[in-house]
Design a protein around this motif. Structure first.
Motif, short mmCIF file in Angstrom:
data_model
loop_
_atom_site.label_atom_id
_atom_site.label_comp_id
_atom_site.label_asym_id
_atom_site.label_seq_id
_atom_site.Cartn_x
_atom_site.Cartn_y
_atom_site.Cartn_z
N HIS A 173 -6.20 -1.37 4.18
CA HIS A 173 -6.62 -1.15 2.80
C HIS A 173 -5.44 -0.54 2.02
CE1 HIS A 173 -10.88 -1.88 3.70
NE2 HIS A 173 -10.68 -1.18 4.80
N LEU A 174 -5.28 -0.98 0.78
CA LEU A 174 -4.25 -0.41 -0.09
C LEU A 174 -4.93 0.42 -1.17
CD1 LEU A 174 -1.35 -0.10 -1.09
CD2 LEU A 174 -1.68 -2.20 -2.42
N LEU A 175 -4.59 1.71 -1.21
CA LEU A 175 -5.09 2.62 -2.24
C LEU A 175 -3.97 2.88 -3.22
CD1 LEU A 175 -7.22 4.64 -3.38
CD2 LEU A 175 -6.19 6.36 -1.88
N VAL A 176 -4.21 2.61 -4.50
CA VAL A 176 -3.23 2.87 -5.55
C VAL A 176 -3.60 4.17 -6.25
CG1 VAL A 176 -2.32 2.11 -7.77
CG2 VAL A 176 -2.61 0.47 -5.93
N LEU A 177 -2.65 5.10 -6.28
CA LEU A 177 -2.79 6.34 -7.04
C LEU A 177 -2.02 6.16 -8.34
CD1 LEU A 177 -2.09 8.94 -4.18
CD2 LEU A 177 -4.29 8.00 -4.89
N PHE B 91 -4.92 2.47 6.28
CA PHE B 91 -4.66 2.60 4.84
C PHE B 91 -3.16 2.68 4.56
CE2 PHE B 91 -9.07 3.84 4.77
CZ PHE B 91 -9.52 3.53 3.49
N ARG B 92 -2.74 2.06 3.47
CA ARG B 92 -1.46 2.33 2.85
C ARG B 92 -1.75 2.96 1.48
NH1 ARG B 92 3.03 -0.07 4.75
NH2 ARG B 92 3.97 1.80 3.82
N GLY C 135 4.56 8.28 4.61
CA GLY C 135 4.19 6.89 4.43
C GLY C 135 3.88 6.46 3.01
N LEU C 136 4.02 7.34 2.02
CA LEU C 136 3.73 6.97 0.64
C LEU C 136 4.68 5.88 0.15
CD1 LEU C 136 2.17 7.62 -2.05
CD2 LEU C 136 4.07 9.17 -2.58
N LEU C 137 4.13 4.88 -0.53
CA LEU C 137 4.92 3.86 -1.21
C LEU C 137 5.13 4.30 -2.65
CD1 LEU C 137 3.05 0.66 0.07
CD2 LEU C 137 5.18 1.60 0.94
#
Length: 456
Positions: free
Chosen positions: A65-69, A98-99, A128-130
């Motif tokens: 899952h990709l979570l965008v902040l 999760f990413r 691991g934050l993008l």
């Protein structure tokens, strides 16, 4: 210096509701107001068919899952008012499932400088934050690739909701939002992040409830009055204002380019330490955590549900839900004594084979006094696992998934050994999520024949 009035020739609006507010607030501007739609929303919707390409470019696996902040700029933004949410997301959400990507407004990047922003977020990047740079459209690709979002009062939050993503508000500066606007209505419709409930549970509830929420449907319907038409309508207006003939070729929204050459945080020579939860279900249907249990011959394959969390983020985040009987996994050479001395499982940094294996495992046990199990990848693809009391095992995946690393192999076997004891061998079904497709790991003790159909 010009100090006269600036009178626009055209005011471009995205929705009729903006025209209605303009009629009340500045009726004299109505003759030059034009509702053309929202070109950004059109482009996002045109990009949705390419979700898989964007996810691959961002390094997000199909099973993740990709979570965008999303953070706008200023003290009331997500980073300004609730920056601890970044650490919380990294600490709470399972590392393998999760990413987490932070889409930060260009004003924050250029106001503070890229070096400063990356310095502030360095611990999160290490976990691991993008963090894509602001100079391209990666944030748009990320929204198309995302499964959920946590935002603030910035426009990215509205676009995310408009794409149908489930989401939460981590911050919301009501003083910066126009009363009666779609953003104000979105602030009333989206739930705030609760410090008292697990973040994953809040995201799951949002995914369950928000698709049928009429308030959100009403808000997102006000993003554009002319879906898919903004580029053509805007071009027509510009050529008319310039008194030029408009090109006859049709103009459609162009999908966002696939991101490439994304900058990544420097990779240390050792993997980040991980706290590992392992829920073991034996073949007889009995559930247990990784606590001690008498050896029991299972009626079927043992199942292990693995959830891993970056140790640094987990230790720094507060408050956070406790982990259930977690063990600590590190890579050989971990420089932080907190983790190196307390590790339960240690993985060698590089593959080894032959007569060097025994000496290497002895060195790992000597360097990590709290360690109970060491793991070494072998050049033939198998994994050697040795306990402190000398019992040695081989582990081998059948059709290994992308996440089947040596350290995860070691954690699954460690949990299996605590549950069933060292006298057993057989098949372990490993999952990263309760409803995920299990991967088959075959384990056998050295000196015995491997289980049937084991991979070579």
């Amino acid at each position: 210096m010009y100090d006269g009035e600036l009178i626009p020739s055209a005011i471009v609006l995205s929705h009729e509701e903006q025209l209605a507010r303009l009629r009340v607030g500045c009726p004299e501007a109505l003759p030059v107001a034009h509702v053309v739609g929202d070109p950004c929303m059109d482009r996002l919707r045109a990009s949705l068919p390419f979700r898989a390409e964007y996810r691959a470019a961002l390094g997000v696996r199909p099973d993740q899952h990709l979570l965008v902040l999303s953070s706008t700029w200023g003290r009331g933004s997500l980073l300004g008012a609730a920056g601890d949410l970044v650490l919380r997301a990294l600490a709470e959400l399972p590392h393998d499932s999760f990413r987490v990507l932070a889409a930060v407004h260009p004003n924050a990047w250029y106001g503070h400088g890229g070096w400063q922003l990356r310095s502030w977020l360095r611990p999160h990047l290490d976990a691991g934050l993008l963090l894509p740079p602001p100079a391209d459209d990666t944030w748009q690709a990320a929204l198309c690739a995302a499964d959920a979002f946590v935002g603030d009062h910035g426009s990215v939050t509205l676009y995310a909701a408009g794409l149908g993503l489930p989401g939460l508000l981590g911050a919301f500066d009501e003083d910066s939002v126009a009363a009666g606007s779609p953003m104000a209505a979105l602030g009333e419709a989206l739930p705030r992040v609760s410090p008292a409930r697990p973040l994953a549970a809040q995201l799951e509830r949002a995914a369950r409830d928000q698709p049928t929420d009429p308030r959100l449907a009403a808000v997102t319907s006000q993003i554009t009055s002319h879906p898919g038409q903004a580029p053509a309508r805007l071009r027509r207006l510009c050529y008319r204002m310039l008194d030029l003939d408009e090109p006859t070729a049709p103009l459609a929204p162009r999908p966002v380019d696939v991101p490439r050459d994304l900058p990544s945080a420097p990779r240390p020579p050792v993997e980040r330490p991980l706290f590992v939860e392992a829920l073991v279900t034996s073949g007889d249907g009995d559930d247990a955590t990784t606590g001690p249990h008498p050896p029991l011959e299972p009626a079927g394959p043992t199942e292990v549900l693995i959830r891993r969390h970056p140790a640094h983020a987990r230790a720094a985040a507060t408050p956070h839900p406790p982990l259930t009987d977690a063990h600590l996994s590190v890579t050989a050479g971990e420089p932080d004594a907190r983790w190196a001395h307390a590790a339960d499982v240690v993985t060698a940094r590089a593959p080894a084979s032959g007569p060097h294996l025994a000496a290497l495992t002895d060195e790992l046990f000597a360097a990590h006094p709290g360690c109970a199990l060491v793991a070494v990848e072998q050049e033939d693809g198998r994994c050697l696992l040795r306990t402190r009391n000398g019992a040695s095992f081989h582990g081998c995946w059948e059709s290994p998934p992308a996440w089947a690393t040596t350290s995860l192999t070691a954690s699954a076997v460690y949990a299996w050994l605590l549950r069933h004891g060292e006298s057993l061998a057989g098949e372990v079904l490993v999952r990263l999520t309760p409803d995920g497709v299990p991967a088959r790991l075959r384990v056998w003790r050295l000196g015995t024949n491997p289980a049937p159909h084991s991979a070579s």
